[in-house]
Design a protein around this motif. Structure first.
Motif, PDB file in Angstrom:
ATOM      1  N   ASN A 246       0.924  -1.312  -0.073  1.00  0.00           N
ATOM      2  CA  ASN A 246       0.067   0.049   0.003  1.00  0.00           C
ATOM      3  C   ASN A 246       0.997   1.230   0.135  1.00  0.00           C
ATOM      4  O   ASN A 246       0.312   2.562  -0.008  1.00  0.00           O
ATOM      5  N   GLU A 247       2.182   1.257   0.147  1.00  0.00           N
ATOM      6  CA  GLU A 247       2.946   2.336   0.126  1.00  0.00           C
ATOM      7  C   GLU A 247       4.064   2.307  -0.906  1.00  0.00           C
ATOM      8  O   GLU A 247       4.555   3.593  -1.179  1.00  0.00           O
TER       9      GLU A 247
ATOM     10  N   LYS B 223       0.305  -6.060  11.702  1.00  0.00           N
ATOM     11  CA  LYS B 223      -0.820  -5.125  11.154  1.00  0.00           C
ATOM     12  C   LYS B 223      -2.064  -5.955  11.537  1.00  0.00           C
ATOM     13  O   LYS B 223      -3.194  -5.102  11.886  1.00  0.00           O
TER      14      LYS B 223
ATOM     15  N   ASP C 127      -1.599  -2.634   5.528  1.00  0.00           N
ATOM     16  CA  ASP C 127      -0.636  -1.167   5.396  1.00  0.00           C
ATOM     17  C   ASP C 127       0.825  -1.522   6.092  1.00  0.00           C
ATOM     18  O   ASP C 127       1.011  -2.417   6.660  1.00  0.00           O
TER      19      ASP C 127
END
Length: 221
Positions: free
Chosen positions: A149-150, A166, A190
């Protein structure tokens, strides 16, 4: 749960033809490739994500998959299904099953077990497939960088335990050890170092194993 592992995608594009930083493929592109919506390595969508990829014009992509039920098939297909479900591009969405046994499109190549997938990748230039990351790395296969997600990263750059951390924070893992873990999914969570296809292995033991005496006591311990 007693172990975690990563499922990764690997390819056999010759090293001389790869971009300097390796091949990167979004979940959208992987979905299109494995559903045979993209069939060549020089496709514009692939070149957009890998502008330095140098392959022969029209070079076909050989898609390799497991031929029988496996956790790697479950991980790969459930990842593609969850990562593309909200895609604005309808061609990205995973329209096949997502589980251990898949009715794969015509033109793909089936292989038995992780050894079969790895062997086919090793023997077939310009192929792509999935298997547990440790197996692929031990054989020296080239891993595809995926998007969490990053950022984009490979499993060797990720912290595999981050997905469980997470999941605990989001109450996705049961706090009761006697509860079922069958629906625990550690996909696309995440975190900059979180691997998007993390698998959990667990053991089921009957609550009452007194009928097998001391062996049952040892088993529960």
């Amino acid at each position: 749960p007693f172990a975690m592992g990563a499922i990764a995608f690997f390819h056999s594009i010759p090293v001389a033809n790869q971009p300097a930083g390796g091949v990167k493929l979004s979940a959208c592109l992987l979905s299109k490739i494995f559903q045979r919506r993209i069939t060549t390595w020089d496709h514009d969508d692939i070149k957009a994500e890998n502008p330095d990829l140098n392959v022969p014009a029209g070079q076909a992509i050989t898609v390799v998959h497991r031929i029988s039920g496996s956790s790697s098939t479950t991980g790969a297909t459930q990842y593609l299904a969850t990562a593309t479900v909200n895609s604005a591009d309808a061609q990205c969405k995973w329209d096949l099953e997502s589980g251990s046994s898949i009715d794969w499109p015509t033109g793909t190549v089936g292989a038995a077990g992780s050894d079969g997938v790895a062997g086919t990748l090793d023997e077939t230039p310009y192929s792509i497939g999935y298997l547990d990351s440790g197996h692929g790395h031990n054989l020296g296969l080239s891993e595809i960088a995926l998007e969490n997600n990053e950022r984009s990263l490979t499993s060797s750059e990720a912290n595999i335990g981050d997905a469980a951390t997470k999941a605990i924070e989001q109450n996705l893992i049961p706090s009761d050890g006697t509860a079922s873990f069958a629906n625990v999914k550690l996909y696309n969570l995440d975190g900059p170092d979180t691997w998007p296809i993390t698998m959990v292995s667990y053991i089921y033991v009957r609550k009452d194993v007194s009928s097998i005496g001391h062996t049952g006591t040892l088993l529960k311990a």
